[in-house]
Design a protein around this motif. Sequence first.
Motif, mmCIF file in Angstrom:
data_model
loop_
_atom_site.group_PDB
_atom_site.id
_atom_site.type_symbol
_atom_site.label_atom_id
_atom_site.label_comp_id
_atom_site.label_asym_id
_atom_site.label_seq_id
_atom_site.Cartn_x
_atom_site.Cartn_y
_atom_site.Cartn_z
ATOM 1 N N ILE A 24 -14.863 -21.940 10.691
ATOM 2 C CA ILE A 24 -14.172 -23.073 10.053
ATOM 3 C C ILE A 24 -15.151 -23.879 9.208
ATOM 4 C CG2 ILE A 24 -13.001 -25.277 10.495
ATOM 5 C CD1 ILE A 24 -11.738 -23.926 12.965
ATOM 6 N N ARG A 25 -16.340 -24.107 9.730
ATOM 7 C CA ARG A 25 -17.363 -24.877 9.004
ATOM 8 C C ARG A 25 -17.738 -24.231 7.674
ATOM 9 N NH1 ARG A 25 -20.703 -25.389 14.317
ATOM 10 N NH2 ARG A 25 -20.226 -27.503 15.071
ATOM 11 N N SER A 26 -17.616 -22.908 7.602
ATOM 12 C CA SER A 26 -18.092 -22.186 6.420
ATOM 13 C C SER A 26 -17.040 -22.045 5.321
ATOM 14 C CB SER A 26 -18.566 -20.783 6.830
ATOM 15 O OG SER A 26 -17.468 -19.960 7.204
ATOM 16 N N ILE A 27 -15.786 -22.350 5.621
ATOM 17 C CA ILE A 27 -14.698 -22.112 4.663
ATOM 18 C C ILE A 27 -14.470 -23.328 3.768
ATOM 19 C CG2 ILE A 27 -12.211 -21.657 4.457
ATOM 20 C CD1 ILE A 27 -12.431 -19.980 7.005
ATOM 21 N N LYS A 28 -14.257 -23.074 2.483
ATOM 22 C CA LYS A 28 -14.054 -24.150 1.501
ATOM 23 C C LYS A 28 -12.639 -24.165 0.924
ATOM 24 C CE LYS A 28 -18.391 -25.380 1.731
ATOM 25 N NZ LYS A 28 -18.778 -26.651 2.417
ATOM 26 N N TYR A 29 -11.845 -23.128 1.216
ATOM 27 C CA TYR A 29 -10.485 -23.034 0.671
ATOM 28 C C TYR A 29 -9.494 -22.826 1.815
ATOM 29 C CZ TYR A 29 -12.919 -22.348 -3.756
ATOM 30 O OH TYR A 29 -13.749 -22.515 -4.851
ATOM 31 N N TYR A 30 -8.421 -23.602 1.797
ATOM 32 C CA TYR A 30 -7.452 -23.556 2.896
ATOM 33 C C TYR A 30 -6.017 -23.544 2.390
ATOM 34 C CZ TYR A 30 -11.102 -24.662 6.305
ATOM 35 O OH TYR A 30 -12.208 -24.623 7.099
ATOM 36 N N ILE A 87 -18.241 -32.099 8.003
ATOM 37 C CA ILE A 87 -17.539 -31.352 6.952
ATOM 38 C C ILE A 87 -17.182 -32.298 5.813
ATOM 39 C CG2 ILE A 87 -15.395 -30.130 6.357
ATOM 40 C CD1 ILE A 87 -15.432 -28.903 9.152
ATOM 41 N N GLU A 88 -17.560 -31.945 4.594
ATOM 42 C CA GLU A 88 -17.269 -32.762 3.414
ATOM 43 C C GLU A 88 -15.873 -32.407 2.896
ATOM 44 O OE1 GLU A 88 -18.871 -35.211 2.201
ATOM 45 O OE2 GLU A 88 -20.723 -35.065 3.380
ATOM 46 N N ILE A 89 -14.902 -33.208 3.293
ATOM 47 C CA ILE A 89 -13.502 -32.914 2.963
ATOM 48 C C ILE A 89 -13.273 -32.839 1.448
ATOM 49 C CG2 ILE A 89 -11.126 -33.735 3.165
ATOM 50 C CD1 ILE A 89 -12.253 -32.707 5.783
ATOM 51 N N ASP A 90 -13.960 -33.712 0.692
ATOM 52 C CA ASP A 90 -13.755 -33.755 -0.761
ATOM 53 C C ASP A 90 -14.261 -32.500 -1.468
ATOM 54 O OD1 ASP A 90 -12.574 -36.208 -0.521
ATOM 55 O OD2 ASP A 90 -14.401 -37.345 -0.969
ATOM 56 N N GLU A 91 -15.042 -31.691 -0.764
ATOM 57 C CA GLU A 91 -15.541 -30.448 -1.347
ATOM 58 C C GLU A 91 -14.596 -29.270 -1.089
ATOM 59 O OE1 GLU A 91 -19.436 -29.782 0.175
ATOM 60 O OE2 GLU A 91 -20.320 -31.527 -0.848
ATOM 61 N N LEU A 92 -13.505 -29.523 -0.341
ATOM 62 C CA LEU A 92 -12.570 -28.461 0.023
ATOM 63 C C LEU A 92 -11.376 -28.421 -0.936
ATOM 64 C CD1 LEU A 92 -12.471 -29.020 3.901
ATOM 65 C CD2 LEU A 92 -14.085 -27.649 2.562
ATOM 66 N N GLY A 140 -8.952 -19.827 4.429
ATOM 67 C CA GLY A 140 -8.443 -20.063 5.771
ATOM 68 C C GLY A 140 -6.973 -20.440 5.732
ATOM 69 N N LEU A 141 -6.157 -19.776 6.539
ATOM 70 C CA LEU A 141 -4.754 -20.148 6.709
ATOM 71 C C LEU A 141 -4.674 -20.925 8.014
ATOM 72 C CD1 LEU A 141 -1.762 -20.033 5.989
ATOM 73 C CD2 LEU A 141 -1.659 -17.772 7.044
#
Length: 234
Positions: A29-35, A54-59, A87-88
């Motif tokens: 989860i820590r490594s994923i940037k797209y959800y 986790i930097e939410i604004d970077e996701l 990530g789904l």
Amino acid sequence: MKGQLYLIPNTLGESPIERNLPQETIDIIRSIKYYVVENIRTARRFLKKVDKSIEIDELTFYVLDKHTNPNDIPGFLKPINDGRHLGLLSEAGCPIVADPGADVVSLAHTQKIRIIPLVGPSSILLSVMASGLNGQSFAFNGYLPLKKGEVGKHIKHLEERSIREKQTQLFIEAPYRNMKLLQELINACRPQTRLCIACDITLETEYIQTKTIAQWKGKIPDINKRPAIFLILG
């Protein structure tokens, strides 16, 4: 090289992350940037609960709910085709199971994308485990019909199927209608049919109890507005 599609479980309520998700799932989860998510606000809250750093604004979030245009779904997989992982994320429990997202996974299969389901809590499996009912054969039926007069008929149908096939039948209801459904079950089922009420699974207030319908009469627990799953075996 293509990225991968990770199917990410959520907690079943406000229970500790470490009680629900193994460390490997947390690390991924820590490594994923797209959800792909059903609700951005609750997804953000969950991710911050997993790791405050986790930097939410970077996701990047893609919303998949009842208002999503099916034509938009192929675009959700663009990061994967660009070599990024996607990530789904479920709102609660495991993705796809009583949860949207099957269209994304189906499309990923057609594009030969690797799909990786991660370990996490499932109210369906946990309730079957704890019910004492038949875990060799069971069926999840989702929500029962809402139309007046149809709920009792559908319960009787599921009870008959349970008896005929010796199969545990599972179903859920909106938490604010739990008490009404319980009364429908008491009225519709045979006295000897066993009913398991599994409520607040994995929470401090967890309640799981199996009794016959005759034993439940007059002793229904107050589970109003609490997430629950119901299991019957005739």
